[in-house]
Design a protein around this motif. Structure first.
Motif: not given
Length: 277
Positions: A127-134, A136-149, A166-168
């Protein structure tokens, strides 16, 4: 384990016979050496018992179950052709779960699926692109990937999923997806899904009532008993997430984005089967 594998195979074989579904890549007059039900059984037990390692699942099916197995490359090609069938199977089970859900109450939340560690983002080929950088509020950290609703019943049975970058944010995802639930359903979610206009639209047009936790500064605050009830229900979907992600390997191995998505769906489908069989 053998009994569970047999149960999964019987379910898939019955599904193919009931729906009359065949792989469009196989000519009608051709008889495949390995049935689609065997291929999907192998892929699902890889997600359930082998951390997504399909090679290990193929060896298990060949050695312990005496099944004729495809070569690894042929197996992967067949699995990619059956990607739409995986979704159909999930929603086949989802209809069953919704029919049994007499309370008409559902839960919605999201969980992240990282493609790589943050330090390796620049080198990621999947994956490439800033839209995949999300975040995790509970852990106060960022991740790079997808978010499953994920939408589940109160008994933690999954009925709908939606995969986004992940950024959505959760509220944005709620606006993009459509909840396929019976009229009169109540959907409980955390404050991240707050959208008063969306709540009104679902209530007026679909008779689906979004019961979202309110922030402390909300214009529509909850009563104390409402806040406590919503918080208690949220713990159930978090337990479902832990049961799904506990089978994830440290890193989900995939060569293409499509393969990565298929593995996520396989983990969700394996969990759905686990709650039903």
């Amino acid at each position: 384990m053998s009994e569970k594998v047999l149960a999964i195979y019987c379910f898939l074989d019955d599904y193919f016979q009931e729906t009359g579904q065949t792989n469009p890549s196989i000519k009608p007059q051709a008889t495949p050496k390995v049935a689609d039900s065997i291929v999907l059984t192998t892929a699902i037990i890889a997600a359930r018992f082998f951390g997504g390692n399909q090679a290990s699942a193929m060896l298990y099916m060949a050695d312990k179950q005496g099944v004729t197995m495809l070569e690894k490359s042929a197996f992967n090609r067949r699995l990619h052709r059956l990607a739409t069938t995986l979704h159909a199977l999930f929603y086949y089970l989802a209809d069953f779960f919704k029919a049994l859900n007499l309370s008409s109450q559902y839960l919605i939340d999201s969980f992240p699926v990282a493609v790589c560690d943050n330090i390796r983002i620049a080198a990621s080929r999947l994956l490439k692109g800033e839209e995949y950088r999300g975040k995790i509020a509970s852990k106060r950290r960022f991740f790079f990937g997808l978010r499953v609703q994920l939408v589940t019943t109160l008994d933690k049975q999954p009925v709908q999923f939606f995969i986004l970058p992940g950024s959505v944010a959760d509220v944005r995802a709620l606006q993009m997806m459509h909840l396929h639930l019976p009229a009169g359903s109540e959907v409980f979610g955390d404050a991240g899904y707050t959208d008063y206009e969306q709540e009104a639209l679902y209530a007026d047009c679909e008779q689906i009532y979004l019961q979202i936790q309110r922030r402390s500064n909300s214009r529509r605050p909850d009563w104390a008993w409402q806040a406590a009830y919503k918080k208690a229900l949220r713990q159930r979907i978090e337990q479902a997430f832990s049961q799904i992600t506990m089978r994830f390997p440290k890193k989900i191995h995939a060569v293409t984005e499509a393969g990565f998505l298929i593995k996520i769906v396989l983990f969700l489908l394996a969990y759905a089967l686990e709650t039903s069989l």
